[in-house]
Design an enzyme around this catalytic site. Sequence first.
Site, PDB file in Angstrom:
ATOM      1  N   THR A   9       1.101  -1.439  -0.162  1.00  0.00           N
ATOM      2  CA  THR A   9      -0.016  -0.055  -0.591  1.00  0.00           C
ATOM      3  C   THR A   9       0.775   1.253   0.069  1.00  0.00           C
ATOM      4  OG1 THR A   9      -0.696   0.220   2.761  1.00  0.00           O
ATOM      5  CG2 THR A   9      -1.343  -0.698   1.072  1.00  0.00           C
ATOM      6  N   ASP A  34      -2.205   1.584  -4.061  1.00  0.00           N
ATOM      7  CA  ASP A  34      -2.674   3.156  -3.834  1.00  0.00           C
ATOM      8  C   ASP A  34      -3.725   3.994  -4.176  1.00  0.00           C
ATOM      9  OD1 ASP A  34       0.623   5.419  -3.301  1.00  0.00           O
ATOM     10  OD2 ASP A  34      -1.400   6.740  -4.464  1.00  0.00           O
ATOM     11  N   TYR A 150       1.294  12.247  14.340  1.00  0.00           N
ATOM     12  CA  TYR A 150       1.814  11.915  13.777  1.00  0.00           C
ATOM     13  C   TYR A 150       2.623  10.666  14.402  1.00  0.00           C
ATOM     14  CZ  TYR A 150       4.910  10.191  10.415  1.00  0.00           C
ATOM     15  OH  TYR A 150       6.172   9.043   9.380  1.00  0.00           O
ATOM     16  N   ALA A 152       1.896   9.791  17.912  1.00  0.00           N
ATOM     17  CA  ALA A 152       0.824   8.758  18.595  1.00  0.00           C
ATOM     18  C   ALA A 152       0.183   8.079  16.827  1.00  0.00           C
ATOM     19  CB  ALA A 152       0.128  10.034  18.824  1.00  0.00           C
ATOM     20  N   SER A 153       0.679   8.297  16.648  1.00  0.00           N
ATOM     21  CA  SER A 153      -0.359   7.442  15.212  1.00  0.00           C
ATOM     22  C   SER A 153       1.160   6.336  14.848  1.00  0.00           C
ATOM     23  CB  SER A 153      -0.641   7.845  14.374  1.00  0.00           C
ATOM     24  OG  SER A 153       0.162   8.051  13.414  1.00  0.00           O
TER      25      SER A 153
END
Length: 254
Positions: A9, A34, A150, A152-153
Amino acid sequence: MKTETVLITGAANGIGRATALAFGREGAQVAVTDKDEQGAAAVAAEIGPRARAFGLDVTDAAAVARVFDEAAAALGPITVVHANAGVSSMKRAVDLTEADWDFNFSINAKGVFLTNQAAVRHFLAHGTKGVIVNTASLAAKVGAPLLTHYSASKFAVIGWTQALAREVAADGIRVNAVCPGFVKTPMQDREAAWEAELLGTTPEAVLQSYIDQTPLGRLETPEDVADVVVFLASDAARFMTGQGINVTGGVYMT
């Protein structure tokens, strides 16, 4: 890799593109996915007849499931998945909006969840001892100022990777993550411009600061990461699971 069918991906550019080309060179069949379907098609064309391109929004569960089915129908059962699609934005924490938070989490965390879930379902349905490699980040190991949401993700990606690896190990499925550092990609170019504006400096100075933080003394290339992804997917890494592998040039060492 000639017996492998790989789905990637976020493969139209950057790390995903480099990974797709690396697997292609190793003889794998490659599903290049994509949201930018035209970009994915260009990468598939570079690889040649053993590759197919698919448009994919990784935040759409139905679309993820459909692309797995379509890729398997075109190339054979999927055996390796690189969940690489990711985004970033940059602000001071006090200025973040819910939309900023949701944008990063929807793709970086939810997208990995949906892609991994579809991969595990596919592996179990086909009796495959498959491999998953997730793209996390240096910011998943050390919190990054101006990138709190970002970070945290990407911390979420590491936690998910470890937990899923434990859960599916008995099924012969391995799950690992790569944690790139300062990689020269279009995303990095945007981040350097954002950081320069926030700090009152220039993008060139920001990029030099990235190099200064890197013991190996240069910006990382997408190919530096892609080679590690191919290794983790190979039998050479057969006893590795639940790992977040640093590919940072020494920026982070534990």
